[in-house]
Write an enzyme that holds these catalytic residues in place. Sequence first.
Site, short mmCIF file in Angstrom:
data_model
loop_
_atom_site.label_atom_id
_atom_site.label_comp_id
_atom_site.label_asym_id
_atom_site.label_seq_id
_atom_site.Cartn_x
_atom_site.Cartn_y
_atom_site.Cartn_z
N GLU A 179 0.82 -1.22 0.00
CA GLU A 179 0.00 0.00 0.00
C GLU A 179 0.85 1.27 0.00
OE1 GLU A 179 -0.59 -2.60 1.95
OE2 GLU A 179 -2.69 -3.22 1.65
N PHE A 184 -11.47 -8.45 13.15
CA PHE A 184 -10.33 -8.78 12.30
C PHE A 184 -10.05 -7.63 11.33
CE2 PHE A 184 -8.66 -10.75 8.33
CZ PHE A 184 -7.42 -11.09 8.82
N GLN A 185 -8.83 -7.21 11.27
CA GLN A 185 -8.38 -6.10 10.44
C GLN A 185 -9.14 -4.81 10.72
OE1 GLN A 185 -8.14 -7.54 6.30
NE2 GLN A 185 -6.04 -8.18 6.70
N MET A 193 23.61 10.13 3.14
CA MET A 193 23.44 11.40 3.85
C MET A 193 23.71 11.25 5.34
SD MET A 193 22.99 14.54 3.33
CE MET A 193 22.03 15.13 1.94
#
Lengths: 180, 579
Positions: B69, B131-132, B494
């Site tokens: 995602e 759930f989720q 960096m």
Amino acid sequence: MQSELQEFTITAYTENHVGLLHRLTIIFTKRKINIESLTTSESETEGIHRFTIAVTETEEQVIKVVKQIEKQVEVLKADYYTKKEVVQQELALYKISTKSLTNGLEVERIVREHNARFLTIEKHFVVIEKSGFRRETMALFDELKPFGINEFVRSGRIAVSRERDGIGKDVEKILAEAAL
Amino acid sequence: MGTVEVPELTSQPKTTATKRMTGAEAMVRILLEENVDMAFGYPGGAIMPVYDALYDHQDTIHHVLARHEQGAIHMAQGYARANGKVGVCLATSGPGATNLITGIADAQIDSTPLVCITGQVNSSLLGSDAFQECDVLGISMPVTKWNYQITRAEEIPQALAKAFYLARTGRPGPVVIDITKDAQFEEFDFAYQKCTSLRSYTPKPKLDLSKVEEAAELINNAERPYVLFGQGVLLANAEKEFKQFIEKTGIPSAWTIMGLSALETDHPLNVGMLGMHGNYGPNLLTNECDILIAIGMRFDDRVTGNLSTYARQAKVIHLEIDPAEIDKNVSADVPVLGDAKESLTELIKHVKPNSHEEWLQRFRDCDKEEWDKVIEEELHPTTDVLSMGEVIRIINKKTNDDHILVTDVGQHQMVACRYTNFSRSKSNITSGGLGTMGFGLPAGIGAALGAPDRTVIAVVGDGGFQMTMQELATIYQTKAKVKVLLLNNEFLGMVRQWQQLFFEKRYSSTELINPDFQQLAKGFYIPTKKVTERENLDKAIEEFINYDGAYFLEVMVGKENNVFPMVPSGSGVAEIRLE
């Protein structure tokens, strides 16, 4: 601009929207500013809510916070006031044992002297109500303490500005323009 | 023979005729109404009805299946910034939604218009730790312009209309719409009307002409005026007005990393980059100008360094759309609130033609010094070790300065932004405010898909690349013509540079023992090449640019090269170091 800490009251007129309270408190959390009290209620305009937030901060920081509050989509208008610029009150409730009343007139005298009142007298407890500045509600607290306070609660600050119209007028204008 | 439909003449606002359908179907119809032709995402349980509805609209909405995602949302960001449209991102509940958060925060701080749609558990399960399940509204609130949870299908049209309107207007930003699965399944009578205003929201403050006049007077009387421009110029599509303004007044102008490409690199008034790794003159002379004109920029600390010594001598004019940015970091003597295009259009009328040749010469003198001490060696190294700068120099040559540069975060980002030549606006896509490593590759894919007619080069370091490198699979699947240039120094460069300069060379966890990136790219079926010798560089870059399709080019560069100039963290801009 004042860079020392002082008491401020922040007022915001908003739409009534789920989660807006969270959105506003995030602005304070992000800057590690402690909210001393926060109250919200419907304002003088139907459907428009009003937040009253009490903080002790520098004016510089409060100005930035107010701009961030006003930036939120559902906020119509926000402003801030110093102590001198508002008329403010808090409400306190004190629950003490009914027995304290039966041992003489001392409690009644204290309540009268503090311009407080009995909200209810039950078999086992009485509830005393007092509105005022924090120092006034706390003065009553201190005097009642020897009698045993079973519960004590103080509301957040509520305040109206000393300006003739306050920002409520600006909100009215915004709503009138939107209605066109 | 088909029949020709004649639209009915009506004085009512245009709406889609009411039709019974599921919430999920309505959402897809709204995407079409909002002119969405591409969405980036990843399916999962709680967003399945929307994906099912998308199945019927594959011809009109191209869904790009990312591999994570975070990749999806950076693609949506790259798409939005290359294309100018709102980026749309889809994810499921719980981990799907939380994986978007980094990109949402990135879009918020860099003002990128996004609408993120996340599935949510059934409304009956809200708060049950199902759930989720995750509090997406709460978790995204600090990093969104607006968010809303839909629990009933009938809320969909208004919520999505507001989402698109808020994402793209005013100071753009990300919006999250969280929708429960039952609302996606629920049938309702659908009608849609776009949102055009909200009573509690002012996208563009009304321009105060007296402020414009005040600003013009300061500018007309200035001896050493100096313009700093940021992304506000790009977001307002004010490039033309901006150029007219500086050309009329002859004011030297420096850019923030987000404002890069709003003015072509070789414009005589373009004096270079601001900030920590910006150019010498633009930083040093900030403390010598008499009038500082900030246009669509927000005085980020990477630009200002220590605020207590920043431009104290100058009067500040701040052209800005967001009232909350006025006096936030640097107080403005003359704030000009409004959209940059409108403000500049008015300002141009009030300023007198001028030139500041002597003042401009100061910038050129500084340039000369920077060139001698830093740039010459970076672009034409005298050692055998390849430099990042020379790679960018050759890219400029091969692309005719006409490509979209996408960068990740770190040394390569600073070098690429410092040395890339731009001839066209809206050609730089980078993670400026949040500094999100892992941004470059997916944002490059999104940019390539959003601007298919442009050459898109995603310059990445070996650190950031490995944060989202699984998106190479998305390149293969979508055939996005993104050119991936990996500048490999086998270090988190960096951080290593800071360790060298400020932590006594204690290289704590910055050396990368890397995999074989060539094998990796081959595994994803992407043409690839690795360059270790200077003599092969020119030809490799030519092939890289000219190849019709995605290409992966890895260049081994100096392991311990540093980016200079540098304003050390906490120092003032005038303390800029050339070595």
